[in-house]
Design an enzyme around this catalytic site. Sequence first.
Site, PDB file in Angstrom:
ATOM      1  N   CYS A   1       0.818  -1.214   0.000  1.00  0.00           N
ATOM      2  CA  CYS A   1       0.000   0.000   0.000  1.00  0.00           C
ATOM      3  C   CYS A   1       0.848   1.258   0.000  1.00  0.00           C
ATOM      4  O   CYS A   1       0.665   2.151  -0.826  1.00  0.00           O
ATOM      5  CB  CYS A   1      -0.931  -0.024   1.221  1.00  0.00           C
ATOM      6  SG  CYS A   1      -1.857   1.494   1.431  1.00  0.00           S
ATOM      7  N   CYS A  16      -1.554   1.724  -3.039  1.00  0.00           N
ATOM      8  CA  CYS A  16      -2.535   2.796  -2.802  1.00  0.00           C
ATOM      9  C   CYS A  16      -1.954   4.204  -2.779  1.00  0.00           C
ATOM     10  O   CYS A  16      -2.461   5.093  -3.470  1.00  0.00           O
ATOM     11  CB  CYS A  16      -3.234   2.579  -1.457  1.00  0.00           C
ATOM     12  SG  CYS A  16      -3.486   0.878  -0.986  1.00  0.00           S
ATOM     13  N   LYS A  76       0.043   5.375  -5.955  1.00  0.00           N
ATOM     14  CA  LYS A  76      -0.957   5.327  -7.039  1.00  0.00           C
ATOM     15  C   LYS A  76      -1.876   6.535  -6.968  1.00  0.00           C
ATOM     16  O   LYS A  76      -2.154   7.178  -7.982  1.00  0.00           O
ATOM     17  CB  LYS A  76      -1.745   4.009  -6.921  1.00  0.00           C
ATOM     18  CG  LYS A  76      -2.911   3.807  -7.865  1.00  0.00           C
ATOM     19  CD  LYS A  76      -4.224   4.414  -7.411  1.00  0.00           C
ATOM     20  CE  LYS A  76      -4.684   4.044  -6.027  1.00  0.00           C
ATOM     21  NZ  LYS A  76      -5.137   2.683  -5.871  1.00  0.00           N
ATOM     22  N   TYR A 134      -8.797  -3.625 -11.017  1.00  0.00           N
ATOM     23  CA  TYR A 134      -8.363  -2.417 -10.315  1.00  0.00           C
ATOM     24  C   TYR A 134      -7.117  -1.775 -10.936  1.00  0.00           C
ATOM     25  O   TYR A 134      -7.111  -0.610 -11.317  1.00  0.00           O
ATOM     26  CB  TYR A 134      -8.003  -2.766  -8.865  1.00  0.00           C
ATOM     27  CG  TYR A 134      -9.167  -2.939  -7.925  1.00  0.00           C
ATOM     28  CD1 TYR A 134      -9.560  -1.902  -7.107  1.00  0.00           C
ATOM     29  CD2 TYR A 134      -9.827  -4.149  -7.810  1.00  0.00           C
ATOM     30  CE1 TYR A 134     -10.596  -2.047  -6.192  1.00  0.00           C
ATOM     31  CE2 TYR A 134     -10.863  -4.319  -6.914  1.00  0.00           C
ATOM     32  CZ  TYR A 134     -11.243  -3.265  -6.107  1.00  0.00           C
ATOM     33  OH  TYR A 134     -12.260  -3.414  -5.214  1.00  0.00           O
ATOM     34  N   GLU A 165      -6.747   1.720 -13.160  1.00  0.00           N
ATOM     35  CA  GLU A 165      -6.069   2.851 -12.509  1.00  0.00           C
ATOM     36  C   GLU A 165      -4.851   3.290 -13.315  1.00  0.00           C
ATOM     37  O   GLU A 165      -4.653   4.478 -13.573  1.00  0.00           O
ATOM     38  CB  GLU A 165      -5.680   2.465 -11.076  1.00  0.00           C
ATOM     39  CG  GLU A 165      -6.921   2.284 -10.204  1.00  0.00           C
ATOM     40  CD  GLU A 165      -6.635   1.936  -8.753  1.00  0.00           C
ATOM     41  OE1 GLU A 165      -7.528   2.115  -7.922  1.00  0.00           O
ATOM     42  OE2 GLU A 165      -5.513   1.471  -8.444  1.00  0.00           O
ATOM     43  N   HIS A 189     -27.171  20.545  -1.571  1.00  0.00           N
ATOM     44  CA  HIS A 189     -27.309  21.046  -2.928  1.00  0.00           C
ATOM     45  C   HIS A 189     -26.343  22.187  -3.196  1.00  0.00           C
ATOM     46  O   HIS A 189     -26.180  23.045  -2.326  1.00  0.00           O
ATOM     47  CB  HIS A 189     -28.757  21.537  -3.131  1.00  0.00           C
ATOM     48  CG  HIS A 189     -29.067  21.866  -4.546  1.00  0.00           C
ATOM     49  ND1 HIS A 189     -29.129  20.900  -5.528  1.00  0.00           N
ATOM     50  CD2 HIS A 189     -29.299  23.059  -5.149  1.00  0.00           C
ATOM     51  CE1 HIS A 189     -29.417  21.484  -6.682  1.00  0.00           C
ATOM     52  NE2 HIS A 189     -29.513  22.789  -6.483  1.00  0.00           N
ATOM     53  N   GLU A 228     -26.000  14.198  -3.662  1.00  0.00           N
ATOM     54  CA  GLU A 228     -27.408  14.328  -3.279  1.00  0.00           C
ATOM     55  C   GLU A 228     -28.307  13.413  -4.121  1.00  0.00           C
ATOM     56  O   GLU A 228     -29.411  13.070  -3.706  1.00  0.00           O
ATOM     57  CB  GLU A 228     -27.892  15.780  -3.376  1.00  0.00           C
ATOM     58  CG  GLU A 228     -27.980  16.321  -4.786  1.00  0.00           C
ATOM     59  CD  GLU A 228     -28.497  17.761  -4.845  1.00  0.00           C
ATOM     60  OE1 GLU A 228     -29.468  18.078  -4.131  1.00  0.00           O
ATOM     61  OE2 GLU A 228     -27.926  18.562  -5.606  1.00  0.00           O
TER      62      GLU A 228
END
Length: 431
Positions: A26, A31, A34, A160, A164, A415, A420
């Site tokens: 990671c 992660c 990346k 993944y 990516e 908003h 939303e």
Amino acid sequence: MRASRVAASYGARVAIAECGRFGGTCVNVGCIPKKLFAYAAHYREDFEVAKSFGWTLGEPRFDWQTLLANKDREIARLNGVYENLLATAGVAILRARATVVDPHTVEVAGRRYTARHILVATGSWPQVPSIPGRERAITSNEAFFLETLPRRALVVGGGYIALEFASIFNGLGVETTLAYRGPRLLRGFDPDLGGRIAEELRKKGIDVRLRANPAKLEEGIRVTYEDAAVQEVDLVLFATGRKPNTANLGLESAGVRLDADGTVAVNEYSASSVPSIHAIGDVTNRLNLTPVATAEGMSLAKTLFLGEPTRVDHVNVPTALFSDPNVATVGLAEDQARTQLGRIDVYQTAFRALKHTLGGHSERTFMKLVVDAASQRVVGAHMIGPGAGEIIQGVASAVRLGATKAQFDATIGIHPTAAEEFVTMRDKVPS
Ligand code: NDP
């Protein structure tokens, strides 16, 4: 690291053996770097969109060396932070590869250590199909340290890492092809995600090829596909899955049962077939995600050193792909929900984000809710769009708590946001 620190905080005497850099995949080749690369890649579009808001910029220029150097500096900082955290927690650090000698003994750099418990958290390693010329290709491990950016890149895979890195290369100005062997990207995800992300990636300029799989790589790099199509590129990156790191660890001779693919077989408390040996994270090939591994580590520390048997619930784990645009999901895909629950209601929406209305950018955001028709509980939420990971993280709490569609609807939106839409979807998709 998390298991060590937490175990130490519960009073255990802990040693950790690491032959690489602290932080694992990671932090070093996953992660974190990346996501830094993904930020870098997105600036290209940001500069474009800025024009529609009245900004005039000089010709933007990208310097890969600057990004690499800054990334390396940040990762080195994190390595140091992690090592300090371990030291502060009182964990003894052994800087070498460990092998298991027997159920209570580990050998590190020629010295033997005995322990009541041994934890295997050795992670996984990229796996490359055995085609002729495979040595000409790289994996994500090397992609983080390329000396120069290629002019043309082929990324192989439809999961993944493939999505990516295809987005990263494309954003950084590399002519990018994404080749996937199947008919739809992201197998195992909600079917709408795979179809729609392919469209979005194409709009961004990636040459997405489906049912396309390299059969050999020759000098150049000249790629010949299984259907005999030929393509010339400067770099091939295989993102074709990862394999647990269990080779030559002494696990089998200590009696630890491995599955056919080398995975350490564990029960829900992360115990292997040898009661004193546990395993967590990618090496157990459950859900190969960092926060899942850390949760498994903390649960194990509680189980072993706090006397509180604790399991990780692997259901409703949210996840995101940091492709451009992001894909994020929690809970059941539409097809899984239909199989498991029978009758379901589906709500979905696709729209152009407000940010893109001035410049006419064609990116579309997609959101979908899957609802169990009988209980009206929301059992799946899926999204493609900017910030999808950030948005689904919040939605995941509602899904985990068993919120119904009516409770989603009763939540007032913020908003104007994309998020939303998750509380304002009113019309069911006709079944
Ligand atoms: P994935 O399992 O996500 O994807 C592997 C892809 O390679 C699939 O599309 C698969 O196709 C394809 N593939 C597998 N074998 C071959 C082959 N022999 N020839 C051609 N194609 C092949 O793995 P990744 O390597 O992308 O990532 C590994 C894991 O790491 C992920 O599953 C995830 O758990 C984790 N990860 C998480 C990230 C995140 O949270 N953002 C980021 C990166 C990784 P098919 O579907 O047809 O089998």
